[in-house]
Design a protein around this motif. Structure first.
Motif, PDB file in Angstrom:
ATOM      1  N   GLY A  49      -2.409  14.521 -18.148  1.00 42.82           N
ATOM      2  CA  GLY A  49      -3.696  14.254 -17.509  1.00 42.82           C
ATOM      3  C   GLY A  49      -3.557  13.605 -16.145  1.00 42.82           C
ATOM      4  O   GLY A  49      -4.435  12.864 -15.728  1.00 42.82           O
ATOM      5  N   VAL A  50      -2.454  13.867 -15.456  1.00 43.57           N
ATOM      6  CA  VAL A  50      -2.248  13.323 -14.113  1.00 43.57           C
ATOM      7  C   VAL A  50      -1.996  14.475 -13.152  1.00 43.57           C
ATOM      8  O   VAL A  50      -1.621  15.572 -13.550  1.00 43.57           O
ATOM      9  CB  VAL A  50      -1.048  12.339 -14.070  1.00 43.57           C
ATOM     10  N   GLU A  51      -2.196  14.196 -11.881  1.00 40.61           N
ATOM     11  CA  GLU A  51      -1.958  15.196 -10.857  1.00 40.61           C
ATOM     12  C   GLU A  51      -0.509  15.068 -10.385  1.00 40.61           C
ATOM     13  O   GLU A  51      -0.093  14.020  -9.894  1.00 40.61           O
ATOM     14  CB  GLU A  51      -2.926  14.968  -9.689  1.00 40.61           C
ATOM     15  N   LEU A  52       0.268  16.123 -10.559  1.00 40.15           N
ATOM     16  CA  LEU A  52       1.679  16.118 -10.182  1.00 40.15           C
ATOM     17  C   LEU A  52       1.894  16.911  -8.901  1.00 40.15           C
ATOM     18  O   LEU A  52       1.058  17.730  -8.521  1.00 40.15           O
ATOM     19  CB  LEU A  52       2.523  16.723 -11.310  1.00 40.15           C
ATOM     20  N   PRO A  53       3.018  16.688  -8.256  1.00 44.22           N
ATOM     21  CA  PRO A  53       3.311  17.471  -7.051  1.00 44.22           C
ATOM     22  C   PRO A  53       3.512  18.952  -7.381  1.00 44.22           C
ATOM     23  O   PRO A  53       3.856  19.303  -8.499  1.00 44.22           O
ATOM     24  CB  PRO A  53       4.621  16.875  -6.532  1.00 44.22           C
ATOM     25  N   THR A  54       3.277  19.799  -6.391  1.00 48.40           N
ATOM     26  CA  THR A  54       3.624  21.207  -6.530  1.00 48.40           C
ATOM     27  C   THR A  54       4.942  21.428  -5.810  1.00 48.40           C
ATOM     28  O   THR A  54       5.110  21.000  -4.660  1.00 48.40           O
ATOM     29  CB  THR A  54       2.539  22.120  -5.920  1.00 48.40           C
ATOM     30  N   VAL A  55       5.873  22.046  -6.501  1.00 45.07           N
ATOM     31  CA  VAL A  55       7.215  22.227  -5.969  1.00 45.07           C
ATOM     32  C   VAL A  55       7.571  23.701  -6.045  1.00 45.07           C
ATOM     33  O   VAL A  55       7.286  24.365  -7.034  1.00 45.07           O
ATOM     34  CB  VAL A  55       8.253  21.408  -6.778  1.00 45.07           C
ATOM     35  N   LEU A  92      20.013  29.297   4.210  1.00 45.15           N
ATOM     36  CA  LEU A  92      19.994  28.015   3.521  1.00 45.15           C
ATOM     37  C   LEU A  92      18.770  27.995   2.618  1.00 45.15           C
ATOM     38  O   LEU A  92      17.716  28.514   2.991  1.00 45.15           O
ATOM     39  CB  LEU A  92      19.938  26.869   4.529  1.00 45.15           C
ATOM     40  N   PRO A  93      18.870  27.435   1.437  1.00 51.57           N
ATOM     41  CA  PRO A  93      17.704  27.414   0.536  1.00 51.57           C
ATOM     42  C   PRO A  93      16.528  26.673   1.160  1.00 51.57           C
ATOM     43  O   PRO A  93      16.701  25.740   1.936  1.00 51.57           O
ATOM     44  CB  PRO A  93      18.214  26.679  -0.698  1.00 51.57           C
ATOM     45  N   GLY A  94      15.326  27.107   0.805  1.00 49.14           N
ATOM     46  CA  GLY A  94      14.115  26.468   1.296  1.00 49.14           C
ATOM     47  C   GLY A  94      13.451  25.650   0.205  1.00 49.14           C
ATOM     48  O   GLY A  94      13.709  25.818  -0.982  1.00 49.14           O
ATOM     49  N   LEU A  95      12.578  24.745   0.619  1.00 46.39           N
ATOM     50  CA  LEU A  95      11.880  23.875  -0.317  1.00 46.39           C
ATOM     51  C   LEU A  95      10.478  23.625   0.196  1.00 46.39           C
ATOM     52  O   LEU A  95      10.269  23.408   1.392  1.00 46.39           O
ATOM     53  CB  LEU A  95      12.625  22.538  -0.460  1.00 46.39           C
ATOM     54  N   GLY A  96       9.518  23.669  -0.715  1.00 51.36           N
ATOM     55  CA  GLY A  96       8.139  23.316  -0.395  1.00 51.36           C
ATOM     56  C   GLY A  96       7.647  22.297  -1.409  1.00 51.36           C
ATOM     57  O   GLY A  96       7.756  22.512  -2.611  1.00 51.36           O
ATOM     58  N   LEU A  97       7.118  21.184  -0.934  1.00 50.22           N
ATOM     59  CA  LEU A  97       6.676  20.108  -1.819  1.00 50.22           C
ATOM     60  C   LEU A  97       5.372  19.543  -1.286  1.00 50.22           C
ATOM     61  O   LEU A  97       5.261  19.232  -0.103  1.00 50.22           O
ATOM     62  CB  LEU A  97       7.743  18.999  -1.868  1.00 50.22           C
ATOM     63  N   ARG A  98       4.374  19.454  -2.162  1.00 46.80           N
ATOM     64  CA  ARG A  98       3.099  18.804  -1.831  1.00 46.80           C
ATOM     65  C   ARG A  98       2.792  17.834  -2.947  1.00 46.80           C
ATOM     66  O   ARG A  98       2.634  18.228  -4.097  1.00 46.80           O
ATOM     67  CB  ARG A  98       1.992  19.837  -1.692  1.00 46.80           C
ATOM     68  N   ALA A  99       2.722  16.558  -2.611  1.00 43.28           N
ATOM     69  CA  ALA A  99       2.494  15.520  -3.613  1.00 43.28           C
ATOM     70  C   ALA A  99       1.165  14.827  -3.330  1.00 43.28           C
ATOM     71  O   ALA A  99       0.804  14.609  -2.172  1.00 43.28           O
ATOM     72  CB  ALA A  99       3.625  14.500  -3.575  1.00 43.28           C
ATOM     73  N   PRO A 100       0.438  14.475  -4.389  1.00 40.10           N
ATOM     74  CA  PRO A 100      -0.820  13.741  -4.188  1.00 40.10           C
ATOM     75  C   PRO A 100      -0.532  12.350  -3.630  1.00 40.10           C
ATOM     76  O   PRO A 100       0.488  11.747  -3.925  1.00 40.10           O
ATOM     77  CB  PRO A 100      -1.428  13.672  -5.580  1.00 40.10           C
ATOM     78  N   LEU A 101      -1.448  11.886  -2.813  1.00 39.20           N
ATOM     79  CA  LEU A 101      -1.286  10.594  -2.164  1.00 39.20           C
ATOM     80  C   LEU A 101      -2.566   9.798  -2.386  1.00 39.20           C
ATOM     81  O   LEU A 101      -3.658  10.275  -2.066  1.00 39.20           O
ATOM     82  CB  LEU A 101      -1.047  10.806  -0.658  1.00 39.20           C
ATOM     83  N   PRO A 102      -2.452   8.611  -2.936  1.00 39.15           N
ATOM     84  CA  PRO A 102      -3.665   7.796  -3.074  1.00 39.15           C
ATOM     85  C   PRO A 102      -4.268   7.524  -1.699  1.00 39.15           C
ATOM     86  O   PRO A 102      -3.573   7.523  -0.703  1.00 39.15           O
ATOM     87  CB  PRO A 102      -3.172   6.499  -3.707  1.00 39.15           C
ATOM     88  N   GLU A 103      -5.540   7.318  -1.664  1.00 39.42           N
ATOM     89  CA  GLU A 103      -6.233   7.137  -0.388  1.00 39.42           C
ATOM     90  C   GLU A 103      -5.954   5.762   0.198  1.00 39.42           C
ATOM     91  O   GLU A 103      -6.854   4.967   0.431  1.00 39.42           O
ATOM     92  CB  GLU A 103      -7.722   7.388  -0.579  1.00 39.42           C
ATOM     93  N   VAL A 104      -4.687   5.520   0.477  1.00 40.79           N
ATOM     94  CA  VAL A 104      -4.263   4.250   1.070  1.00 40.79           C
ATOM     95  C   VAL A 104      -4.513   4.277   2.575  1.00 40.79           C
ATOM     96  O   VAL A 104      -4.912   3.279   3.173  1.00 40.79           O
ATOM     97  CB  VAL A 104      -2.758   4.006   0.783  1.00 40.79           C
TER      98      VAL A 104
END
Length: 173
Positions: A49-55, A92-104
């Motif tokens: 029930g949490v929002e995880l990063p997309t990898v 070279l291998p590629g990587l894409g990462l989007r992680a949730p960020l609290p509204e700090v």
């Protein structure tokens, strides 16, 4: 190798093959040069029930090139580059990462993203150049070769790449 190790290795290979085949549903892998590999975290998100990063990532497909053959040089008994360098084009291998960020940082920034696309990599394997301990036939000595110091040289391998990455903040996930 123990049976548990073999079973674990077989499970990992099966998962990677399944992820690669699922990711390549639209375009064949040979046409694009890289195979996209998404990391499915939806089940973990739903169960916790949490929002995880997309990898996700990209694995390049190496393609060997044609080696440059030996070159004949006047005055040498053995051609230059006896063992030619083998060129291989990959990436070279590629990587894409989007992680949730609290509204700090305010209401405008909801995620942090890292994008490191697959970049081209050109390589050439090591080669060998050598020369015999005698020269080509000498007409002044009735066609007999002259003696010389043998020569051996290793042609160094070559790596060329220009990797890059983007780090940013933005709205939404």
């Amino acid at each position: 190798m123990k049976s548990t190790t073999r079973g674990t290795l077989a499970a990992v290979i099966t998962c990677v093959a399944a992820a690669a085949s699922a990711a390549v549903s639209v375009t064949p892998a040979a046409a694009i040069g890289t195979v996209p590999v998404p990391v499915p975290l939806d089940g973990v998100e739903n169960s916790l029930g949490v929002e995880l990063p997309t990898v996700g990532g990209e694995i390049p497909l190496p393609t060997p090139g044609a080696p440059e053959g030996p070159r004949f040089v006047e005055g040498r008994f053995i051609p230059d580059r006896v063992v030619p360098q083998l060129p291989v084009a990959a990436g070279l291998p590629g990587l894409g990462l989007r992680a949730p960020l609290p509204e700090v940082l305010g209401a405008d920034f909801d995620h942090v993203g890292l994008d490191a696309p697959a970049s081209d990599l050109r390589t050439q394997g090591p080669g060998l150049a050598l020369d015999a301990p005698f020269t080509a036939p000498n007409p002044d000595r009735f066609g007999l070769p002259d003696l010389q110091t043998p020569q051996v040289g290793v042609i160094a391998p070559v790596l060329q790449a220009v990797p890059g990455a983007d780090l940013g903040l933005g709205e939404g996930l």
